[in-house]
Design a protein around this motif. Structure first.
Motif, short mmCIF file in Angstrom:
data_model
loop_
_atom_site.label_atom_id
_atom_site.label_comp_id
_atom_site.label_asym_id
_atom_site.label_seq_id
_atom_site.Cartn_x
_atom_site.Cartn_y
_atom_site.Cartn_z
N GLY A 132 0.82 -1.21 0.00
CA GLY A 132 0.00 0.00 0.00
C GLY A 132 0.85 1.26 0.00
O GLY A 132 0.54 2.25 -0.66
N ALA A 133 1.97 1.19 0.74
CA ALA A 133 2.80 2.39 0.90
C ALA A 133 3.46 2.82 -0.39
O ALA A 133 3.83 3.99 -0.54
CB ALA A 133 3.85 2.13 1.97
N THR A 134 3.64 1.89 -1.34
CA THR A 134 4.25 2.28 -2.62
C THR A 134 3.21 2.28 -3.74
O THR A 134 2.89 3.34 -4.29
CB THR A 134 5.44 1.36 -2.98
N VAL A 135 2.65 1.10 -4.04
CA VAL A 135 1.70 1.03 -5.17
C VAL A 135 0.42 1.83 -4.85
O VAL A 135 -0.02 2.67 -5.64
CB VAL A 135 1.35 -0.44 -5.49
N GLY A 136 -0.14 1.58 -3.65
CA GLY A 136 -1.36 2.31 -3.27
C GLY A 136 -1.12 3.80 -3.26
O GLY A 136 -1.91 4.58 -3.81
N ASN A 137 -0.01 4.18 -2.67
CA ASN A 137 0.31 5.59 -2.55
C ASN A 137 0.54 6.23 -3.93
O ASN A 137 0.13 7.37 -4.18
CB ASN A 137 1.55 5.75 -1.66
N ALA A 138 1.19 5.49 -4.83
CA ALA A 138 1.45 6.03 -6.18
C ALA A 138 0.12 6.25 -6.92
O ALA A 138 -0.02 7.21 -7.69
CB ALA A 138 2.36 5.09 -6.95
N ILE A 139 -0.82 5.37 -6.68
CA ILE A 139 -2.15 5.53 -7.30
C ILE A 139 -2.82 6.79 -6.74
O ILE A 139 -3.31 7.64 -7.48
CB ILE A 139 -3.02 4.29 -7.05
N VAL A 140 -2.81 6.87 -5.42
CA VAL A 140 -3.51 7.98 -4.76
C VAL A 140 -2.90 9.32 -5.18
O VAL A 140 -3.60 10.31 -5.36
CB VAL A 140 -3.43 7.80 -3.22
N ARG A 141 -1.58 9.33 -5.35
CA ARG A 141 -0.90 10.59 -5.66
C ARG A 141 -0.71 10.81 -7.15
O ARG A 141 -0.04 11.76 -7.55
CB ARG A 141 0.46 10.63 -4.94
N ARG A 157 -5.86 12.50 2.84
CA ARG A 157 -4.80 13.50 3.01
C ARG A 157 -3.87 13.52 1.81
O ARG A 157 -3.61 14.58 1.23
CB ARG A 157 -3.97 13.18 4.26
N SER A 158 -3.36 12.34 1.41
CA SER A 158 -2.40 12.29 0.30
C SER A 158 -3.01 12.80 -0.98
O SER A 158 -2.39 13.53 -1.74
CB SER A 158 -1.94 10.86 0.03
N ALA A 159 -4.26 12.36 -1.23
CA ALA A 159 -4.91 12.78 -2.47
C ALA A 159 -5.03 14.29 -2.52
O ALA A 159 -4.73 14.92 -3.55
CB ALA A 159 -6.29 12.13 -2.56
N ALA A 160 -5.38 14.88 -1.39
CA ALA A 160 -5.59 16.33 -1.35
C ALA A 160 -4.29 17.09 -1.58
O ALA A 160 -4.31 18.24 -2.03
CB ALA A 160 -6.20 16.74 -0.01
N GLU A 161 -3.17 16.45 -1.28
CA GLU A 161 -1.89 17.14 -1.47
C GLU A 161 -1.51 17.30 -2.94
O GLU A 161 -0.76 18.21 -3.29
CB GLU A 161 -0.77 16.37 -0.75
N VAL A 162 -2.02 16.41 -3.80
CA VAL A 162 -1.58 16.48 -5.19
C VAL A 162 -2.61 17.05 -6.16
O VAL A 162 -2.25 17.62 -7.18
CB VAL A 162 -1.15 15.10 -5.73
N ALA A 163 -3.88 16.88 -5.84
CA ALA A 163 -4.89 17.32 -6.81
C ALA A 163 -6.25 17.34 -6.13
O ALA A 163 -6.41 16.88 -5.00
CB ALA A 163 -4.94 16.36 -8.00
N VAL A 164 -7.23 17.84 -6.85
CA VAL A 164 -8.61 17.77 -6.39
C VAL A 164 -9.16 16.43 -6.87
O VAL A 164 -9.18 16.14 -8.06
CB VAL A 164 -9.43 18.93 -6.99
N LYS A 165 -9.55 15.59 -5.91
CA LYS A 165 -9.97 14.23 -6.30
C LYS A 165 -11.30 13.87 -5.68
O LYS A 165 -11.70 14.42 -4.65
CB LYS A 165 -8.91 13.22 -5.84
N HIS A 166 -11.95 12.91 -6.30
CA HIS A 166 -13.19 12.34 -5.75
C HIS A 166 -12.81 10.99 -5.14
O HIS A 166 -12.52 10.03 -5.86
CB HIS A 166 -14.21 12.18 -6.88
N VAL A 167 -12.78 10.96 -3.80
CA VAL A 167 -12.37 9.75 -3.09
C VAL A 167 -13.58 9.22 -2.33
O VAL A 167 -14.19 9.94 -1.54
CB VAL A 167 -11.25 10.08 -2.07
N GLN A 179 -8.03 4.21 9.26
CA GLN A 179 -6.73 4.89 9.29
C GLN A 179 -6.21 5.09 7.87
O GLN A 179 -5.77 6.19 7.50
CB GLN A 179 -5.69 4.07 10.09
N THR A 180 -6.24 4.01 7.07
CA THR A 180 -5.75 4.13 5.70
C THR A 180 -6.64 5.06 4.90
O THR A 180 -6.15 5.86 4.10
CB THR A 180 -5.69 2.74 5.02
N GLY A 181 -7.94 4.99 5.14
CA GLY A 181 -8.87 5.86 4.41
C GLY A 181 -8.55 7.33 4.63
O GLY A 181 -8.52 8.12 3.68
N ARG A 182 -8.25 7.66 5.87
CA ARG A 182 -7.94 9.06 6.15
C ARG A 182 -6.59 9.45 5.54
O ARG A 182 -6.42 10.58 5.05
CB ARG A 182 -7.97 9.31 7.65
#
Ligand code: NAD
Length: 484
Positions: free
Chosen positions: A208-217, A238-248, A231-234
């Motif tokens: 999750g920390a690499t593949v999941g995170n790369a998807i989210v970002r 957070r990560s998604a909001a740092e890179v773009a406006v996303k629908h999560v 915990q992961t959902g939150r």
């Protein structure tokens, strides 16, 4: 080295591939701790390649007529059904879930494909009478590339049933399977490769920390659907909001109440409480009614029956059809459940059955815990507040309806809830006052295709399993045709 489960490639752009870094993660059977297979340890580069393939593929997929796209989805479903026994074998070995109820997962996945294939014609816009002289209308357009990040308890079912709406809406998909039960996704890769156009369905395994995170970002993946822990959902929000406006959208955990009124039959309530715990997946189900709230008049009678039923569950080989409960899914899960046993030793609750690793040589290896019941559990306790996602049922008691509702709502979660009574007014009043997204009256546990499922409060955001899930994978475009 040869493994019992030989599928070991992911699916990117219609090709079955290993990870760009050439590395693998080993999968172990939670019943025995034997290595049974391996999955590619995907990388951010693999996510980038999956994105590029999906981005190239979705316009043609979205341009198919509803009938054509639906036909492809149904054919995908039939191809899955043809391999149902293979999926079942892998899934039971990799998750530890017991075999008989697990047979339903492929069927549910196929039914979901069929359901959403049939709904494609409902991707309709509107005409809006905003002015008399002009024409105002909306269209539903796919996001393009969307992602599904899935948890470990029903990996195949989530990878298929919870991507069907994405495909129906005309998107190309990237699936990120769970790392502790990824193997069914690698057979899925082979089936999807044959059934769907290249790039429409991609699977990238790995942490999750690499593949999941790369998807989210990834800036190009605006729509992300997640099923997993709060915990992961939150962290994803957070990560998604740092890179773009996303629908999560988030389908998260639960600490779900089952409220039993005194007019109910203790035998039926006890049987329901056991069924609602989903012991066949070791309680590892988001919807499990893990807090049993009994009216004081029936408390002792129901508790006695529940304890006797839970103590009688047969623990053992998940492949044996006579087994009621297998091992929990992973070492992490095992440690988590044991930590709840430890906390409960000092919190004033009453251990009624279980509460330990089962004794005996055959349970010395593997992630085994006994199915467990605690009584006298109260709102201040960890067992009341925290999702175990394991085979622990917590029992509390109440006197008045207001107290029952207050207890039901006294956690941060709000996924499911159940009310048992023959009094229709009590049933509906309580169902409406429970702050949960999915409530059963005189029922528990079941999901129904087409009926929305999702959480209130910290159990999530968004609803899945109905038509609104499909609509949520589209964006509305408004067109004003100026005629005046
Ligand atoms: P998890 O949150 O640990 O992992 C879920 C997925 O997220 C995995 O694929 C993981 O690799 C990935 N992930 C982890 N960190 C990530 C990150 N930083 N960025 C992106 N992805 C990341 O959950 P789990 O232990 O696999 O599943 C158990 C949880 O799932 C429980 O809380 C349960 O209630 C919940 N669940 C909810 C539903 C529902 O429909 N509401 C259904 C099943 C399970």
């Amino acid at each position: 080295m040869a493994y019992a489960i030989e599928h070991d490639r992911m699916l990117i752009g219609g090709e079955l591939v290993h990870a760009s870094g050439g590395e693998f993660d080993l999968s172990i059977n939670p019943a025995t701790e034997e290595v049974i297979g391996r999955s590619p340890r995907g990388t951010a580069e693999d996510v980038e390649r999956a994105f590029a393939a999906a981005d190239a593929a979705w316009p043609a997929w979205a341009a198919l007529t509803p009938s054509e796209r639906g036909a492809r989805m149904r054919a995908f479903g039939e191809a899955l059904r043809a391999r149902a026994e293979d999926f079942l074998r892998i899934e039971v070995a990799d998750t530890g879930n017991t075999i008989t109820p697990m047979r339903g997962d492929v069927g549910h996945a196929v039914d979901s494909l069929t359901y959403y294939a049939g709904l494609i014609h409902e991707l309709k816009g509107e005409t809006i009478p905003a002015t008399a002289e002009n024409l105002h209308l909306t269209l539903r357009e796919p996001y393009g590339v969307v992602a599904r990040i899935a948890p470990f308890n029903h990996p195949l079912m989530f990878a298929v049933a919870r991507t069907a709406a994405m495909l129906a809406a005309g998107n190309a998909v990237i699936v990120k399977p769970p790392e502790t039960s990824p193997l069914s996704a690698l057979l899925l890769a082979e089936v999807a490769r044959e059934a769907l156009p290249a790039g429409v369905f991609n699977i990238v395994t790995g942490p999750g920390a690499t593949v999941g995170n790369a998807i989210v970002r990834h800036p190009g993946i605006k729509r992300i659907a997640f099923i997993g822990s709060p915990q992961t959902g939150r962290a994803i929000q957070r990560s998604a909001a740092e890179v773009a406006v996303k629908h999560v959208t988030l389908e998260l955990g639960g600490k779900n109440p089952l409220i039993a009124f005194p007019d109910t039959d203790p035998d039926i309530i006890a049987a329901t409480a056991v069924r609602g715990m989903n012991f066949s997946w070791q309680g590892q189900s988001c919807g499990s009614t893990s807090r049993l709230l009994l009216h004081e008049d029936i408390h002792d009678a129901v508790l006695e029956r529940v304890v006797s039923a839970v103590a009688g569950l047969r623990l053992g080989d998940p492949f044996d059809p006579a087994t009621d409960m297998g091992p929990v899914n992973s070492r992490i899960q095992h440690e988590k459940v044991l930590s709840f046993f430890e906390t409960a030793r000092h919190d004033g609750s009453r251990l009624m059955t279980g509460g330990r690793r089962p004794p005996g040589e055959r349970f010395a290896k593997g992630f085994w815990v006994e199915p467990t019941v605690y009584a006298d559990v109260k709102p201040g306790m960890r067992l009341w507040q925290e999702e175990v996602f394991g085979p622990i049922l917590s029992v509390g008691r109440w006197k008045t309806v207001d107290e029952a509702v207050e207890l039901a709502n006294s956690t941060e979660y709000g996924l499911t809830g159940a009310v048992w009574t023959n009094d229709i007014r009590n049933a509906l009043n309580v169902a409406r006052r429970i702050r949960s997204g999915h409530v059963w009256i005189n029922g528990c546990s079941n999901h129904f295709l087409g009926v929305p499922f999702g959480g209130m409060k910290n159990s999530g955001v968004g609803r899945e399993e109905g038509i609104e899930e499909m609509i949520s994978y589209t964006e509305a475009k408004t067109i004003n045709i100026m005629l005046g």
